[in-house]
Scaffold this motif. Structure first.
Motif, PDB file in Angstrom:
ATOM      1  N   VAL A   1      25.711  59.302 -15.712  1.00 61.27           N
ATOM      2  CA  VAL A   1      25.158  59.257 -14.389  1.00 61.27           C
ATOM      3  C   VAL A   1      23.694  59.154 -14.180  1.00 61.27           C
ATOM      4  CG1 VAL A   1      24.678  61.239 -12.474  1.00 61.27           C
ATOM      5  CG2 VAL A   1      26.915  61.369 -13.644  1.00 61.27           C
ATOM      6  N   ALA A   2      22.705  59.274 -14.969  1.00 63.10           N
ATOM      7  CA  ALA A   2      21.391  59.162 -15.018  1.00 63.10           C
ATOM      8  C   ALA A   2      21.160  57.663 -15.121  1.00 63.10           C
ATOM      9  CB  ALA A   2      20.659  59.604 -16.048  1.00 63.10           C
ATOM     10  N   GLU A   3      22.144  57.042 -15.844  1.00 67.34           N
ATOM     11  CA  GLU A   3      21.866  55.377 -16.000  1.00 67.34           C
ATOM     12  C   GLU A   3      22.525  54.780 -14.555  1.00 67.34           C
ATOM     13  OE1 GLU A   3      20.425  53.489 -18.160  1.00 67.34           O
ATOM     14  OE2 GLU A   3      19.811  55.412 -18.833  1.00 67.34           O
ATOM     15  N   ILE A   4      23.493  55.276 -14.015  1.00 73.27           N
ATOM     16  CA  ILE A   4      23.953  54.528 -12.707  1.00 73.27           C
ATOM     17  C   ILE A   4      22.742  55.183 -11.682  1.00 73.27           C
ATOM     18  CG2 ILE A   4      25.545  54.928 -10.813  1.00 73.27           C
ATOM     19  CD1 ILE A   4      27.535  55.567 -13.259  1.00 73.27           C
ATOM     20  N   ALA A   5      22.127  56.235 -11.497  1.00 68.34           N
ATOM     21  CA  ALA A   5      21.169  56.649 -10.709  1.00 68.34           C
ATOM     22  C   ALA A   5      19.897  55.528 -10.719  1.00 68.34           C
ATOM     23  CB  ALA A   5      20.763  57.875 -10.828  1.00 68.34           C
ATOM     24  N   LYS A   6      19.527  55.432 -11.933  1.00 69.62           N
ATOM     25  CA  LYS A   6      18.497  54.573 -12.218  1.00 69.62           C
ATOM     26  C   LYS A   6      18.625  53.126 -11.634  1.00 69.62           C
ATOM     27  CE  LYS A   6      17.558  55.981 -16.622  1.00 69.62           C
ATOM     28  NZ  LYS A   6      16.983  56.095 -17.883  1.00 69.62           N
ATOM     29  N   ASP A   7      19.799  52.632 -12.099  1.00 66.66           N
ATOM     30  CA  ASP A   7      20.410  51.371 -11.392  1.00 66.66           C
ATOM     31  C   ASP A   7      20.169  51.077  -9.954  1.00 66.66           C
ATOM     32  OD1 ASP A   7      20.773  50.300 -14.008  1.00 66.66           O
ATOM     33  OD2 ASP A   7      22.981  50.420 -13.934  1.00 66.66           O
ATOM     34  N   LEU A   8      20.356  52.241  -9.311  1.00 71.56           N
ATOM     35  CA  LEU A   8      20.236  52.385  -7.787  1.00 71.56           C
ATOM     36  C   LEU A   8      18.852  52.609  -7.375  1.00 71.56           C
ATOM     37  CD1 LEU A   8      23.280  54.767  -7.235  1.00 71.56           C
ATOM     38  CD2 LEU A   8      23.220  52.245  -6.435  1.00 71.56           C
ATOM     39  N   GLY A   9      18.000  52.766  -8.277  1.00 69.78           N
ATOM     40  CA  GLY A   9      16.403  53.005  -7.781  1.00 69.78           C
ATOM     41  C   GLY A   9      15.997  54.311  -8.141  1.00 69.78           C
ATOM     42  N   PHE A  10      16.672  55.205  -8.528  1.00 69.53           N
ATOM     43  CA  PHE A  10      16.328  56.606  -8.568  1.00 69.53           C
ATOM     44  C   PHE A  10      15.404  56.723  -9.834  1.00 69.53           C
ATOM     45  CE2 PHE A  10      19.944  57.646  -6.103  1.00 69.53           C
ATOM     46  CZ  PHE A  10      19.408  58.492  -5.067  1.00 69.53           C
ATOM     47  N   GLU A  11      14.231  57.508  -9.880  1.00 67.26           N
ATOM     48  CA  GLU A  11      13.624  58.154 -11.213  1.00 67.26           C
ATOM     49  C   GLU A  11      14.359  59.255 -11.505  1.00 67.26           C
ATOM     50  OE1 GLU A  11       9.533  59.687 -12.399  1.00 67.26           O
ATOM     51  OE2 GLU A  11       9.341  58.439 -10.733  1.00 67.26           O
ATOM     52  N   TRP A  12      14.617  59.347 -12.836  1.00 69.01           N
ATOM     53  CA  TRP A  12      15.331  60.575 -13.492  1.00 69.01           C
ATOM     54  C   TRP A  12      14.414  61.316 -14.353  1.00 69.01           C
ATOM     55  CZ3 TRP A  12      17.757  60.709 -18.784  1.00 69.01           C
ATOM     56  CH2 TRP A  12      18.711  61.940 -18.968  1.00 69.01           C
ATOM     57  N   GLY A  13      14.533  62.620 -13.810  1.00 74.23           N
ATOM     58  CA  GLY A  13      13.587  63.740 -14.261  1.00 74.23           C
ATOM     59  C   GLY A  13      13.835  63.881 -15.996  1.00 74.23           C
ATOM     60  N   GLY A  14      14.859  63.343 -16.272  1.00 75.74           N
ATOM     61  CA  GLY A  14      15.143  63.256 -18.029  1.00 75.74           C
ATOM     62  C   GLY A  14      14.534  62.422 -18.730  1.00 75.74           C
ATOM     63  N   ASP A  15      13.671  61.601 -17.952  1.00 79.05           N
ATOM     64  CA  ASP A  15      12.687  60.454 -18.739  1.00 79.05           C
ATOM     65  C   ASP A  15      11.485  61.084 -18.527  1.00 79.05           C
ATOM     66  OD1 ASP A  15      14.612  58.539 -19.152  1.00 79.05           O
ATOM     67  OD2 ASP A  15      14.581  57.560 -17.295  1.00 79.05           O
ATOM     68  N   TRP A  16      11.043  62.076 -18.028  1.00 73.20           N
ATOM     69  CA  TRP A  16       9.707  62.611 -18.058  1.00 73.20           C
ATOM     70  C   TRP A  16       9.262  63.082 -19.484  1.00 73.20           C
ATOM     71  CZ3 TRP A  16      10.233  65.992 -13.063  1.00 73.20           C
ATOM     72  CH2 TRP A  16      10.536  65.031 -12.002  1.00 73.20           C
ATOM     73  N   HIS A  17       8.069  62.956 -19.511  1.00 75.65           N
ATOM     74  CA  HIS A  17       7.529  63.312 -21.252  1.00 75.65           C
ATOM     75  C   HIS A  17       7.213  64.578 -21.158  1.00 75.65           C
ATOM     76  CE1 HIS A  17       7.797  59.203 -22.436  1.00 75.65           C
ATOM     77  NE2 HIS A  17       6.964  58.951 -21.316  1.00 75.65           N
ATOM     78  N   ARG A  18       6.448  65.409 -20.159  1.00 73.16           N
ATOM     79  CA  ARG A  18       5.844  66.571 -20.123  1.00 73.16           C
ATOM     80  C   ARG A  18       6.953  67.726 -19.870  1.00 73.16           C
ATOM     81  NH1 ARG A  18       1.344  67.597 -16.584  1.00 73.16           N
ATOM     82  NH2 ARG A  18       1.170  69.725 -18.019  1.00 73.16           N
ATOM     83  N   PHE A  19       7.797  67.614 -19.040  1.00 75.23           N
ATOM     84  CA  PHE A  19       8.642  68.671 -18.473  1.00 75.23           C
ATOM     85  C   PHE A  19      10.038  67.589 -18.267  1.00 75.23           C
ATOM     86  CE2 PHE A  19      10.755  70.980 -14.799  1.00 75.23           C
ATOM     87  CZ  PHE A  19      10.978  72.167 -15.655  1.00 75.23           C
ATOM     88  N   LYS A  20      11.008  67.973 -19.073  1.00 79.52           N
ATOM     89  CA  LYS A  20      12.420  67.492 -18.747  1.00 79.52           C
ATOM     90  C   LYS A  20      12.913  68.060 -17.700  1.00 79.52           C
ATOM     91  CE  LYS A  20      12.103  64.411 -22.422  1.00 79.52           C
ATOM     92  NZ  LYS A  20      12.198  62.957 -22.002  1.00 79.52           N
ATOM     93  N   ASP A  21      13.276  67.330 -16.667  1.00 75.81           N
ATOM     94  CA  ASP A  21      14.246  67.977 -15.465  1.00 75.81           C
ATOM     95  C   ASP A  21      15.525  67.078 -15.376  1.00 75.81           C
ATOM     96  OD1 ASP A  21      15.064  69.099 -13.124  1.00 75.81           O
ATOM     97  OD2 ASP A  21      13.154  68.821 -12.120  1.00 75.81           O
ATOM     98  N   TYR A  22      16.367  67.422 -16.251  1.00 79.79           N
ATOM     99  CA  TYR A  22      17.383  66.432 -16.337  1.00 79.79           C
ATOM    100  C   TYR A  22      18.501  66.630 -15.050  1.00 79.79           C
ATOM    101  CZ  TYR A  22      16.688  66.368 -21.385  1.00 79.79           C
ATOM    102  OH  TYR A  22      16.184  66.207 -22.562  1.00 79.79           O
ATOM    103  N   PRO A  23      18.686  67.615 -14.039  1.00 79.51           N
ATOM    104  CA  PRO A  23      19.276  67.301 -12.855  1.00 79.51           C
ATOM    105  C   PRO A  23      18.526  66.731 -11.820  1.00 79.51           C
ATOM    106  CG  PRO A  23      19.134  69.789 -13.626  1.00 79.51           C
ATOM    107  CD  PRO A  23      18.016  69.008 -14.283  1.00 79.51           C
TER     108      PRO A  23
END
Length: 187
Positions: free
Chosen positions: A142-164
């Protein structure tokens, strides 16, 4: 004298590099030039139309892979954000956000949170779950598809992972949004 000259050149180089960094327009989650309007008087009360449209596309694309997602949170008022911020601080529970009211892209209609929905209707937040049986985590698909659509994913954050968390910032920072800059409604 050579030492002073070297220090001066080093300072000048650092200053130019810093200024170049500050003037960059290509922020994570945005591959376009910032296109905004100034509207400090009005705060959004719902998802931005482009975000909402891309959420629907995300649902369709994930469904085509045998993954059902539900949006568990989208636009959030400053007051709702403050209540979430209080969790684990002033009220019982675990910390779920590091953003107070006015500091989250949710507060400007530019973010959503998602979860996976099982065939029996249960909603889960299991990032390891592979419901479509293809050997990959549904969550990361889901995260990969979202990123392809232009979303930034909180799971990629370094300090605080926000997976949803998924957001579209349109190149605007939280400070920009607080100053009244708003992404235009058409791309």
């Amino acid at each position: 004298m050579k030492k002073v000259l070297r220090l001066l050149l080093l300072f000048l180089f650092a200053f130019v590099a810093y200024e170049s960094f500050l003037s960059m327009k290509d922020y994570p989650g945005s591959s376009e030039q910032v296109d905004y309007e100034l509207n400090a008087e009005t705060l959004p009360t719902e998802l931005h139309p482009i975000v909402a449209e891309n959420v629907e596309v995300l649902k369709q694309k994930t469904a085509a892979k045998g993954i059902t997602i539900v949006i568990t949170d989208e636009y959030r008022s400053f007051e709702e954000q403050d209540k979430l911020y209080d969790k684990g601080r002033r009220t019982p529970g675990r910390v779920v956000t590091h953003s107070e009211g006015g500091e989250s892209y949710h507060n400007f209609g530019l973010a959503v949170d998602f979860a996976l929905q099982l065939e029996n209707g249960d909603v889960i937040w299991d990032i390891e779950y592979d419901g479509n049986g293809n050997g990959q985590s549904d969550w990361f698909e889901v995260a990969e598809i979202a990123k392809d659509l232009g979303f930034e994913w909180g799971g990629d954050w370094h300090r605080f992972k926000d997976y949803p968390h998924l957001q579209m910032d349109f190149g605007l920072t939280i400070n920009d949004l607080q100053e009244g800059k708003r992404p235009k409604h058409s791309s």
